[in-house]
Design a protein around this motif. Sequence first.
Motif, PDB file in Angstrom:
ATOM      1  N   ASN A 163       0.863  -1.188   0.000  1.00  0.00           N
ATOM      2  CA  ASN A 163       0.000   0.000   0.000  1.00  0.00           C
ATOM      3  C   ASN A 163       0.896   1.234   0.000  1.00  0.00           C
ATOM      4  N   ILE A 176      -0.525   7.803  -1.580  1.00  0.00           N
ATOM      5  CA  ILE A 176      -0.312   9.013  -0.768  1.00  0.00           C
ATOM      6  C   ILE A 176      -1.525   9.933  -0.935  1.00  0.00           C
ATOM      7  N   ALA A 177      -1.622  10.903  -0.059  1.00  0.00           N
ATOM      8  CA  ALA A 177      -2.727  11.871  -0.090  1.00  0.00           C
ATOM      9  C   ALA A 177      -4.086  11.169  -0.085  1.00  0.00           C
ATOM     10  N   ASP A 178      -4.310  10.427   0.987  1.00  0.00           N
ATOM     11  CA  ASP A 178      -5.523   9.618   1.120  1.00  0.00           C
ATOM     12  C   ASP A 178      -6.728  10.401   1.619  1.00  0.00           C
ATOM     13  N   PRO A 232      -9.863  12.519   1.991  1.00  0.00           N
ATOM     14  CA  PRO A 232     -10.822  12.969   0.976  1.00  0.00           C
ATOM     15  C   PRO A 232     -10.886  14.495   0.891  1.00  0.00           C
ATOM     16  N   PHE A 233     -11.039  14.987  -0.295  1.00  0.00           N
ATOM     17  CA  PHE A 233     -11.168  16.435  -0.486  1.00  0.00           C
ATOM     18  C   PHE A 233     -12.108  16.704  -1.644  1.00  0.00           C
ATOM     19  N   PRO A 269      -1.804   8.020   6.513  1.00  0.00           N
ATOM     20  CA  PRO A 269      -2.463   8.136   7.817  1.00  0.00           C
ATOM     21  C   PRO A 269      -1.435   7.948   8.936  1.00  0.00           C
ATOM     22  N   LYS A 290     -13.962  14.226  -8.512  1.00  0.00           N
ATOM     23  CA  LYS A 290     -12.590  14.419  -8.040  1.00  0.00           C
ATOM     24  C   LYS A 290     -12.440  14.185  -6.555  1.00  0.00           C
ATOM     25  N   ILE A 291     -13.519  13.795  -5.920  1.00  0.00           N
ATOM     26  CA  ILE A 291     -13.374  13.490  -4.503  1.00  0.00           C
ATOM     27  C   ILE A 291     -12.446  12.296  -4.415  1.00  0.00           C
ATOM     28  N   HIS A 292     -11.416  12.486  -3.658  1.00  0.00           N
ATOM     29  CA  HIS A 292     -10.284  11.578  -3.718  1.00  0.00           C
ATOM     30  C   HIS A 292     -10.283  10.662  -2.523  1.00  0.00           C
ATOM     31  N   SER A 293     -10.864   9.530  -2.674  1.00  0.00           N
ATOM     32  CA  SER A 293     -10.832   8.590  -1.559  1.00  0.00           C
ATOM     33  C   SER A 293     -10.598   7.188  -2.104  1.00  0.00           C
ATOM     34  N   PRO A 294      -9.375   6.917  -2.456  1.00  0.00           N
ATOM     35  CA  PRO A 294      -9.057   5.637  -3.089  1.00  0.00           C
ATOM     36  C   PRO A 294      -9.486   4.430  -2.250  1.00  0.00           C
ATOM     37  N   LYS A 295      -9.417   4.631  -0.961  1.00  0.00           N
ATOM     38  CA  LYS A 295      -9.769   3.485  -0.109  1.00  0.00           C
ATOM     39  C   LYS A 295     -11.270   3.218  -0.176  1.00  0.00           C
TER      40      LYS A 295
END
Lengths: 379, 475
Positions: free
Chosen positions: A38, A41-43, A45-46, A90, B469-474
Amino acid sequence: MDPIANPIADAVSTLMAYGTESLNRARQGIEVFESELNTTIADTPFEVVFEIDRVKLKHYRSEKAQKAFQRPLLVVYALINRETMLDLQPGRSVLEIFLESGLDVYMVDWGYPTRKDQHLTIDDHVNGYIDKIVDFILKKEGLPALNLMGICMGGTFSVMYAALHPEKINALITTVTPTNFDTCGSFLHSWMKELDVDKLIGAWGNMPADVMNLGFLLLNPARLMLDKYNNFAKHMGDKVFVENFVRMEKWIFDSPDVPGATFRQFILDCYQKNLLIQNKMVIGEQVVDLRNITMPLLNIYGKKDHLVPPDACNRLTHAVGSRDARDICIDTGHIGIYVSSRSQKEFAPEIIQWLADREPGSPLSDGAWAGRPVERRDA
Amino acid sequence: MTRKDSKGMDPTQMMDTVIKNSALFWENMARFSKPSQGAEAGAKGGAEGTQKNADGSPSFNPWEPWGPAMEAWKNFQASCSSEAFADHFQVVREEGFKQFEQMAKNGWEPLASMGDGADSPFSWAQSPYGLGATDFLGGKGSLKEIFKMLSGEMHRFVSIPPLGLSRNYQEKIADVMEKGNQFYLTLAEYMFLMFSPLEQSMGMVVATMEGLTDEQRRSLTPETVYETWLKELEQGYFALYGSEEYLGLLKRLVSAMGDFNLARQNFMSDCLKLMGIPSENDLDDLYRDLYSLKKKLSSLENSMDEMTQFVMNAKSAKKETEKPQAPSMSAKPVKKAAKEANPAAKAAKPAKKVAEQPKAAPKAEKPTKKTAEQPKPASKAAKPARKAAEQPKPAPKAAKPAKKAAEQPQAAVKATTPEIKATERPREATKAAKPSVTAKARASAPDQPAKSSDKGGSPVKGSAKPAGKIHSPKG
């Protein structure tokens, strides 16, 4: 009776032991590489709430039910490398700590400049992009002023912006921000003084990221090009280490080019003429007078910073017009200030506490977030 | 003064030979075109073996006139293939092989000498054997030497003045070759310098090891040796970076790199032009135009906004003055009034900016000039007012407005309550409002910044761009 000393046998057995250990490590390393790693990076949410040209504004919302801060924090990152450094993973994320404290964060993503952007000057970035972004946030939040945090070159831009538009900034935080370029504390400064920037920009248009990266590596080739990877080889059997290492590599070599005109002006006016700290820098026909910075200022820098040494940062608090200006020197380096585990306990909490103390009615103003800065000096 | 080449041959002599042979060649060719003359010449030449006709006259041999011509051609070739010409290429070729041979030798020698059973166990790492890196880059038979030789020899060719139709292109090709050579030569020098700490640190470690007793040496681990070496290496680089020599070379390298890139770009640009493909230079010109157009457009948009806002505010102010004044309206809280004073405070700067750039917005020149002159009293008073409200203790180093606020507290207080003023003296208030809005509407009011930002950039709405574009890969 002691056995007869046999240096050759000793040497051979040492070498064999070393070889066996290396082979074992290599075997473990292969197992780790073959497993699922894993390395994202930059996980956090935005949401992208605003876009101009290549520039995006990311909004990170705090999930806290009770917002501790009325004003959001706008983070302006440098044009070199990417803002993802504040959110590496994280547990090693400055952003995460900000959001946990109830602070809403907006972050400027400068994107990847292309040859088309080579004519963009510092004025276009400061009075153009940053100003439009600030106006947007103020309108969105219905506020007269916001808190601004600048990182490295982004900090220099933030200082310029705060001096030109003081009415829009409630409090200014500068981290590892060079403002005094007349220093011998870093090889980078002496190299930049000798640089024929017109030749470079004339040849490439923009300042290529690969050239800059090579320059940064050459600052300490023994550590950055040799020892670092030797260390990686030593620990390649450790999955967590490998994941963190790859994350860091991803960030380090994810470098956009710097727009030519901006780079040129930054080198000529800042590194070679040191105009900013002397209140002589001109941006868009306006002189940047640091005495206009009358809002509270927190200036944080690293004691072991090899890119922006303390000398390059610590004159700012004396040059501004604010009475509430403070320096904090943390015993770490340029990147370590954001990503080292020790800094996670000092750097971000210190900022939160400082902001809370300047936020009337904040539930955190009782010192709940106070960190332990190694050295601090009140201006 | 005559110029001589490396073999000492005078170029003027060479040219004489060429001209002589050329003349002979064409003379014979001319004979060939007139068979009788050619035959005569053949006869005159006293060629005994020439065939004769039955009447005794010499028979015409069509190949005979070629004889002298071919002879001349042979002579000409001989002059061309003499040292004078072939020499240069030969030098490059032969020297190049020699250099590469030497380089290969440098590289392999240390490896070969590793098992030679020298006195010291570290002798393979010592000079003169060393790692070979610095020899390879800077010693005899090194890359540096090759580039030096190349730039010396090649320079003689590229310095021949290009002539004729393709003169310009030849010149550019020569420029690329010259700049390329110069760059690689400087790069080799730089690499030589960069490898020197590596070799020095290695030597230092070897010296340290040799100073140890057998007992101490046995207790050494590879890690200790590595750490010692790394420290030495680091120190070596720091010492190198601080030297004038390094800084000078770095400057030369960057300069050579820039020159080479530029020359290459110009050459490529010509090639692409021949093929009808736009080059980077063409695109750069377009980008420059695009940039200035965008700036002009943005400036015009701002002026338009300001003018619109000016008209709107003038209308609303007029309406307000026409309304009957209720006494309760004048009792607005000071805090709110201070907020409203901000627009005036912010107005001064943009007004100045617009006034400073009249070219960008020629249509807007009149109103902006007016506003630049007018808003001073309102803006100056308003700016310190806000600062005074937020920071009651003015900073000693603070900017002029802050000082003014401290000196003229009454003015500041007045400015913080423009609404009260407006109700009491509507005309004055309208006057103050006018310039502040026209000066720069976009930044003026805290509740109106969106207009400007909307123009410059695009706020992304929830369901549109940002949603994707909401970035939440998990997640």
